[in-house]
Write an enzyme that holds these catalytic residues in place. Structure first.
Site, PDB file in Angstrom:
ATOM      1  N   VAL A 161       0.841  -1.190   0.000  1.00 49.53           N
ATOM      2  CA  VAL A 161       0.000   0.000   0.000  1.00 49.53           C
ATOM      3  C   VAL A 161       0.878   1.243   0.000  1.00 49.53           C
ATOM      4  CG1 VAL A 161      -1.801   1.238   1.248  1.00 49.53           C
ATOM      5  CG2 VAL A 161      -1.799  -1.257   1.212  1.00 49.53           C
ATOM      6  N   ASP A 194      -6.294 -13.785  -5.429  1.00 49.85           N
ATOM      7  CA  ASP A 194      -7.007 -12.498  -5.318  1.00 49.85           C
ATOM      8  C   ASP A 194      -8.253 -12.510  -6.203  1.00 49.85           C
ATOM      9  OD1 ASP A 194      -7.404  -9.981  -4.255  1.00 49.85           O
ATOM     10  OD2 ASP A 194      -6.212  -8.962  -5.778  1.00 49.85           O
TER      11      ASP A 194
END
Length: 502
Positions: free
Chosen positions: A152, A269
């Protein structure tokens, strides 16, 4: 000692054939271009072989070259003298005053040139290699997406553009990485792994990677352009799926995931944002995309990113830091099936930490998902919190829920448009789903994103595949017995986007 001296001499002599040049894909642990040890696949068939002119010390010499899969071979007296693995080597056309057109292959800051009838060779090699001169082949039209990579960050270092091929006007999606923003160690390994995995997977319901280019500032992945957009966007404006519609959708998704698992690969994912529609409103033609978190299966549980995915879409064993296998993807498919039918997430929570906690303990209220008994049996098999008892992709595909719809002949079906008035929108997507999304996130039930420890980085498995010596003999998880209860696009002129504006 004599053998060591001989190998050293051959390596030094091999260096004379090449000249230094840097690339993002250079391996610091492999300083030489040619490998002079015994060729590992000597019984493999040759795909191409020809006599070429080779530039050695500014002089042209005839030599025999061959290609076997992703290996370039240099022959002497019909035996392989030296060889090189071409995965992520760079190729480009070059010219010689006397020999004419040739190919330059760059790897590990060195390059090798050969000349002759090379056009067929170039078209073959580009499926394994990195190309130059992206702007000579493609024109960027507009940005269609962006995201972070690996962890992130505040800066978006990935941008996705719609582009057109200058030769035939075909549209593509271009995934761009700004090299200056990439971590030299972690991101390099992650991108190399993503490219390696995408090149190995060929399936109608998986996005196709066509070419890879490297420029001075950017890396470019040339991908299939999917006009239909994300499943996430479709679900926001669609009523919950009927069982028939959901069965057809989940069947196709399981078929694609099964093909991924057969290659020894975990996607890790699977979520609506990473499932695309080839055409608008057409859930009959889906495509799994974004393999940025995918990895080769490791029995020891050592992955480039050990804890990753999106909260609310991952298997509980991943959150619990347990060793996991292919069945984490199956659990994610179960979550998606729940949302399609119920119109909300099985892990709805008041905030991020609440969602993670519910996901961690696999607290699912199955009664909120209105399914037939046979459909509920499949859902509970997909979302069993015990991975040993959880279905595999192949077991799920054989479930009676699909057999009752005759989905083994899925290509003959077309999803009928609903004649019913629009029902309530999917409640789960009325909220801001993006607050729970992350391209690569480490998390635990007791921590938020800002308090996470550095993620696990390993170099293992980058070369692991069913074709390599490092691959485990048993790629598939243990099966547990269960009781069953194309079109042509016209060329268009549009505003071009200079690379400086990326």
């Amino acid at each position: 000692m004599k053998l060591l001296r001989s190998i050293f001499y051959k390596q030094q002599k091999a260096k004379m054939d090449v000249i230094n040049k840097e690339s993002f894909f250079d391996d610091p642990d492999a300083p030489v271009f040619w490998n002079v040890t015994e060729y590992p696949s000597k019984d493999a068939a040759l795909d191409l072989q020809d006599t070429m002119y080779i530039d050695q010390n500014s002089e042209l010499h005839k030599g025999t070259l061959g290609i076997s899969n992703h290996y370039l071979l240099y022959f002497k007296k019909q035996a392989v003298k030296k060889w090189v693995n071409l995965d992520n080597a760079t190729i480009e056309y070059t010219k010689h005053q006397k020999a004419g057109l040739g190919i330059k292959i760059t790897k590990n800051k060195q390059y090798f040139e050969f000349f002759g009838d090379v056009e067929l060779w170039y078209n073959y090699l580009k499926q394994f290699c990195i190309q130059r001169n992206f702007s000579h082949h493609y024109t960027l039209l507009k940005k269609i997406g962006q995201g972070n990579f690996a962890d992130v960050r505040e800066i978006h270092i990935i941008k996705v553009f719609k582009a057109v091929n200058k030769n035939d006007g075909t549209e593509y999606a271009i995934k761009c990485f700004r090299k200056a923003k990439l971590n030299e160690t972690v991101d390099r390994l992650a991108i190399i792994k993503e490219i390696s995995i995408m090149k190995k997977i060929q399936h109608e319901s998986i996005i196709h990677l066509y070419e890879v280019f490297e420029g001075d500032e950017f890396l470019f992945l040339v991908l299939e352009y999917l006009k239909g957009g994300e499943l996430h966007q479709y679900m926001k404006k669609s009523p919950p799926f009927s069982e028939e519609k959901c069965a057809k959708f989940i069947f196709r998704l399981l078929k694609a995931v099964s093909s991924i698992h057969e290659k020894g690969i975990l996607h890790r994912d699977i979520k609506p944002e990473n499932i695309m529609l080839r055409n608008k409103e057409d859930v009959d033609n889906i495509c799994i995309g974004d393999f940025g978190l995918a990895d080769y299966y490791s029995p020891s549980g050592q992955y480039l990113f050990t804890r990753c995915g999106t909260p609310g879409y991952v298997a509980p064993e991943l959150l619990q830091d347990k060793t996991y296998d292919f069945k984490i993807d199956i659990y994610s498919i179960g979550i998606l099936m729940f949302i399609l039918i119920a119109g909300k997430s099985p892990f709805d929570g008041k905030d991020y930490d609440d969602v993670v906690m519910r996901n961690y303990y696999a607290k699912v209220k199955f009664e909120e998902c209105k399914l037939s008994d046979i459909g509920m049996d499949l859902l509970q098999g997909l979302m069993n919190k015990n991975p040993i008892k959880r279905l595999t992709a192949e077991e799920a595909l054989s479930h009676p829920w699909f057999a009752s719809e005759n989905l083994t002949k899925v290509c003959q079906f077309k999803i009928r448009k609903s004649n019913q008035p629009t029902l309530k929108k999917l409640a789960y997507f009325d909220t801001n789903i993006k607050q729970y999304s992350a391209i690569s996130t480490q998390f635990s039930p007791k921590s938020s994103l800002s308090n996470l420890s550095p993620y696990c980085v390993t170099k293992c498995n980058i070369e692991d595949s069913p074709q390599t010596p490092n691959t485990p003999l048993i790629l598939k998880p243990i099966n547990t017995p269960r009781t069953p209860a194309t079109y042509k696009l016209r060329q268009v002129r549009r505003t071009q986007i200079p690379l400086q504006q990326l």
